[in-house]
Enzyme design. Structure first.
Site, PDB file in Angstrom:
ATOM      1  N   THR A   1       0.732  -7.041  42.900  1.00 15.58           N
ATOM      2  CA  THR A   1       2.173  -6.889  42.715  1.00 15.58           C
ATOM      3  C   THR A   1       2.537  -6.515  41.286  1.00 15.58           C
ATOM      4  O   THR A   1       1.857  -6.912  40.335  1.00 15.58           O
ATOM      5  CB  THR A   1       2.898  -8.203  43.075  1.00 15.58           C
TER       6      THR A   1
ATOM      7  N   TYR B   1       4.630 -16.689  41.786  1.00 15.50           N
ATOM      8  CA  TYR B   1       4.056 -15.652  42.658  1.00 15.50           C
ATOM      9  C   TYR B   1       3.278 -14.635  41.831  1.00 15.50           C
ATOM     10  O   TYR B   1       2.115 -14.331  42.119  1.00 15.50           O
ATOM     11  CB  TYR B   1       5.159 -14.960  43.452  1.00 15.50           C
TER      12      TYR B   1
ATOM     13  N   ARG C   1      15.230   0.437  40.402  1.00 18.91           N
ATOM     14  CA  ARG C   1      13.896   0.052  40.847  1.00 18.91           C
ATOM     15  C   ARG C   1      13.149   1.267  41.401  1.00 18.91           C
ATOM     16  O   ARG C   1      13.747   2.259  41.819  1.00 18.91           O
ATOM     17  CB  ARG C   1      13.981  -1.024  41.939  1.00 18.91           C
TER      18      ARG C   1
ATOM     19  N   ASN D   1       8.133  -1.385  44.771  1.00 22.58           N
ATOM     20  CA  ASN D   1       8.977  -1.776  45.901  1.00 22.58           C
ATOM     21  C   ASN D   1       8.584  -0.985  47.137  1.00 22.58           C
ATOM     22  O   ASN D   1       9.021   0.153  47.315  1.00 22.58           O
ATOM     23  CB  ASN D   1      10.466  -1.556  45.572  1.00 22.58           C
TER      24      ASN D   1
END
Length: 336
Positions: free
Chosen positions: A118, A142, A222, A171
């Protein structure tokens, strides 16, 4: 013909990667607890084994039952907000399950491992676009759990020769252009599906968190990457590990879209306004997060084929409009 073990293959990104593997003729065994994944997201041709990664005997039985050419690991806790309420659970489960799975793979002689990682491990980056050398400073449990998992895999390579790739998603968005798979989370926390749900009357009005950022329209920007392009990246790094070293890549479109631009794209797809309200910023949300994908392009030949925002939003809208109840309203797809 190769065979791969895909943990979390009934989830959003995992199921699209399974689809890409099946489409090119590979065999797939999906290992999923179905806590967050969907049985109906496992397509015909893939074999589903229901189980928990924390169940070591179940994992050992999977490796004993099939010979695998590689492992793709998606199963994880992934809600940033929840991770800040239950940090120890996130770190224990995401790190522990990754290391146990890697250990089981090594003992079975399976020496290729792809980790779903991530962009959250970068925290609040200082440079945009964000490349692989940006400082890793997670601001959530996370993100920390994924960074620790990456480091654990580095040790598995150093000691045992397990070649691994970690793909740091920005994303993930959109749905299979063929309409076979889509995005269906509970709770749903992602902007595009929440905007789609709002315009279809399947959810509450969308809340825009912050309108005073230093961006052209005041809303946060984003990087959105189509899930089919993301799946293609997984296949490319998986193949690269046949003869290449362990690697780490940032995966995004390389461009950014603001919240208001996303809303406008959903309105174009739906042909009507998206109900939404304006709200304050959320603590810790940066103004801009955009990936540099130059390393991934250079080393694997990957390029986004569905990089336009309207392509991403259009496929997400089409799938949800046809499946308003998500996978709950779909017939079982798998014969496994």
């Amino acid at each position: 013909m190769a065979r791969y073990l895909v943990t979390g293959g009934a989830g959003y990104v995992g199921s699209h990667v399974v689809l890409a593997l099946l489409d090119r003729g590979d065999e797939v065994v999906v290992f999923d607890s179905l806590r967050q994944g969907h049985r109906n997201a496992v397509l015909p041709g893939a074999e589903l084994v229901e189980g928990e990664l924390s169940d070591r005997r179940a994992v050992e039985e999977v490796f004993a039952g099939w010979r695998f050419d590689g492992v793709l690991h998606f199963a994880a806790l992934s809600l940033v907000g929840e991770s800040m309420r239950e940090p120890m659970r996130y770190i224990a489960e995401n790190l522990g399950n990754t290391l146990w799975l890697a250990d089981a793979a090594v003992r079975a002689g399976v020496m290729r491992f792809v980790l779903s990682s991530t962009a959250a491990l970068f925290g609040l980056p200082e440079r945009i676009p964000i490349d692989e050398e940006e400082v890793k400073a997670p601001v959530s449990a996370y993100g920390e759990s994924k960074l620790m998992a990456e480091k654990g895999l580095e040790w598995a390579d150093r000691v045992h020769g397990l070649r691994s790739a970690a793909l740091r998603y920005f994303n993930a968005a959109g749905a299979d252009p063929g309409g076979r798979l889509g995005e269906d989370h509970n709770p749903e926390t992602h902007l595009i599906p929440n905007a789609v749900n709002a315009v279809l009357g399947l959810g509450p009005p969308l809340t825009v968190f912050g309108t005073d950022y230093k961006t052209p329209d005041g809303t946060a920007i984003r990087d959105y990457v189509h899930v089919a392009d993301l799946a293609d990246a997984h296949l490319r790094v998986l193949d690269r590990l046949k003869n290449g070293p362990s690697c780490r890549y940032n995966v995004g479109s390389g461009t950014g879209a603001s919240v208001l631009e996303v809303i406008a794209a959903v309105e174009r797809a739906a042909g009507k306004p998206v109900p939404h309200v304006l709200g304050p910023r959320r603590e810790g949300d940066p103004a801009v997060l955009v990936a540099s994908n130059e390393k991934l392009r250079r080393e694997t030949g990957w390029t986004p084929r569905l990089g336009a925002l309207d392509d991403i939003v259009g496929t997400a809208y089409s799938w949800r409009a046809r499946n308003p109840q998500g996978y709950r309203g779909m017939p079982a797809q798998s014969a496994a």
